[in-house]
Scaffold this active site. Structure first.
Site, PDB file in Angstrom:
ATOM      1  N   GLY A  55       0.766  -1.238   0.000  1.00 41.16           N
ATOM      2  CA  GLY A  55       0.000   0.000   0.000  1.00 41.16           C
ATOM      3  C   GLY A  55       0.795   1.285   0.000  1.00 41.16           C
ATOM      4  CG  ASP A 113      -6.995  -1.012  10.905  1.00 42.17           C
ATOM      5  OD1 ASP A 113      -7.738  -0.370  11.643  1.00 42.17           O
ATOM      6  OD2 ASP A 113      -7.372  -2.038  10.313  1.00 42.17           O
ATOM      7  CB  VAL A 163      -9.900   4.664   3.291  1.00 43.93           C
ATOM      8  CG1 VAL A 163     -10.798   5.431   4.245  1.00 43.93           C
ATOM      9  CG2 VAL A 163      -8.607   4.260   3.985  1.00 43.93           C
TER      10      VAL A 163
END
Ligand code: 5GP
Length: 189
Positions: A55, A113, A163
């Site tokens: 990511g 997270d 998201v």
């Protein structure tokens, strides 16, 4: 990727719809500020940026170009997510290829997270005796935190919702979006 004539500029990825959350302009402004902050604190060293794939590849590319001093860049690949859910298990798909002892490290994460991935990875790094470790998270979900991890620089604190965009995907799609999009509440399973 876009839905024709949608007034809310939603996008559809596979079976889910997402709403615009952080614009491309806001992203770029913030990433440049993060690069400048790193430049102030690390300009005397030649830091080694460690990009946590997959990511963070776009964030890393922009961040290192906002850091206008010599630096090195390397990559690791860690996974913990399947679809929109954390599996609770961090796996090293591709490990460190560089000797990091005595180096000034900048760990670049796309999103923090629960903090599990960073916690797991920082333990591995400190065991190899780097000179310093600076952690940078592009996004952070404070309400989802389960592991205590030090994050020195945060791009944006966001709510605990799934998201996509700016490198983050939903089952492979959405990484090339220039801004951040959040899962539309009514479509959440
Ligand atoms: P943590 O280990 O902190 O719970 O999760 C970190 C990893 O989970 C991130 O590097 C990212 O790959 C994935 N992740 C966590 N939240 C999201 C999210 O909202 N969207 C996407 N696409 N990935 C997420």
């Amino acid at each position: 990727m876009t839905i024709p004539f949608d007034p809310e500029n939603r996008i559809q990825l596979h079976d889910l719809r997402f709403l615009p959350s952080i614009s491309a302009q806001e992203v770029q402004t913030r990433v440049h500020a993060l690069g400048a902050a790193l430049q102030n604190s690390l300009s005397d060293d030649t830091p080694l940026f460690i990009s946590v794939l997959s990511g963070s590849f776009i964030f890393t590319a922009d961040l290192v170009r906002a850091f206008e001093h010599p630096c090195e860049i390397t990559f690791v690949k860690l996974t913990s997510y399947a679809g929109t859910q954390s599996t609770g298990d961090v796996q090293t798909v591709m490990g460190l290829e560089k000797d990091i002892s005595g180096r000034h490290l900048v760990v670049v994460e796309d999103i923090v997270d629960t903090g599990r991935t960073l916690h797991f990875f920082l333990e591995q790094l400190w065991a190899q005796q780097p000179a310093s470790v600076t952690t940078v998270g592009f996004l952070r979900k404070p309400d989802a935190a389960k592991f205590s991890v030090k994050i020195d620089l945060v791009g944006f604190d966001i709510e605990d919702n799934f998201v996509v965009g700016y490198g983050l995907d939903y089952n492979g799609l959405g990484r090339n979006l220039k801004g951040i999009y959040v899962l539309e509440p009514t479509t959440h399973q």
